[in-house]
Scaffold this motif. Sequence first.
Motif, short mmCIF file in Angstrom:
data_model
loop_
_atom_site.label_atom_id
_atom_site.label_comp_id
_atom_site.label_asym_id
_atom_site.label_seq_id
_atom_site.Cartn_x
_atom_site.Cartn_y
_atom_site.Cartn_z
N ALA A 47 5.22 -1.74 -2.19
CA ALA A 47 5.12 -0.53 -3.00
C ALA A 47 5.97 0.59 -2.41
O ALA A 47 6.64 1.32 -3.14
N ALA A 48 5.97 0.69 -1.10
CA ALA A 48 6.80 1.72 -0.45
C ALA A 48 8.29 1.44 -0.69
O ALA A 48 9.06 2.36 -0.95
N MET A 49 8.69 0.18 -0.64
CA MET A 49 10.08 -0.17 -0.87
C MET A 49 10.49 0.12 -2.32
O MET A 49 11.61 0.56 -2.57
N LEU A 50 9.56 -0.12 -3.25
CA LEU A 50 9.84 0.10 -4.66
C LEU A 50 9.59 1.54 -5.10
O LEU A 50 9.90 1.91 -6.23
N GLN A 51 8.99 2.31 -4.22
CA GLN A 51 8.64 3.71 -4.50
C GLN A 51 7.72 3.82 -5.71
O GLN A 51 7.95 4.59 -6.63
N VAL A 52 6.68 2.96 -5.72
CA VAL A 52 5.64 3.00 -6.74
C VAL A 52 4.29 3.01 -6.04
O VAL A 52 4.20 2.77 -4.84
N ARG A 53 3.26 3.31 -6.80
CA ARG A 53 1.92 3.29 -6.22
C ARG A 53 1.48 1.85 -5.97
O ARG A 53 1.78 0.95 -6.75
N GLU A 54 0.78 1.67 -4.87
CA GLU A 54 0.29 0.34 -4.53
C GLU A 54 -0.65 -0.18 -5.63
O GLU A 54 -0.63 -1.36 -5.97
N SER A 55 -1.47 0.70 -6.19
CA SER A 55 -2.41 0.28 -7.24
C SER A 55 -1.66 -0.24 -8.46
O SER A 55 -2.08 -1.23 -9.09
N TRP A 56 -0.52 0.37 -8.82
CA TRP A 56 0.28 -0.10 -9.95
C TRP A 56 0.81 -1.50 -9.66
O TRP A 56 0.74 -2.39 -10.52
N LEU A 57 1.32 -1.70 -8.46
CA LEU A 57 1.89 -2.99 -8.08
C LEU A 57 0.82 -4.07 -8.06
O LEU A 57 1.03 -5.18 -8.56
N ARG A 58 -0.34 -3.76 -7.52
CA ARG A 58 -1.45 -4.73 -7.50
C ARG A 58 -1.89 -5.10 -8.91
O ARG A 58 -2.16 -6.27 -9.21
#
Length: 83
Positions: free
Chosen positions: A28-39
């Motif tokens: 998520a940090a690499m993609l610059q998105v929220r971890e909750s969105w990625l999960r």
Amino acid sequence: MPLRNDRVPRRSERRAENVRLYTPAEAAAMLQVRESWLRKKASARAVPCTFIGKHLRFSEQDIDAIIAAGAKRPIVQRRRGRA
């Protein structure tokens, strides 16, 4: 006769040695998105990911595919000619 230590690793062994897996927080940090969105996307199988048991992980190829899927081509508007 080759020595036991000189054997060529099988394809599956090579893959496991060379693959770097990222946690959802790292990805998520690499993609610059929220971890909750990625999960959420991973749980819905909307983005490529790897589940190792119950643990969610992302390979570099998964991250590249997520980036590529989000890439949009620019919209080019043509100038209208004079009539």
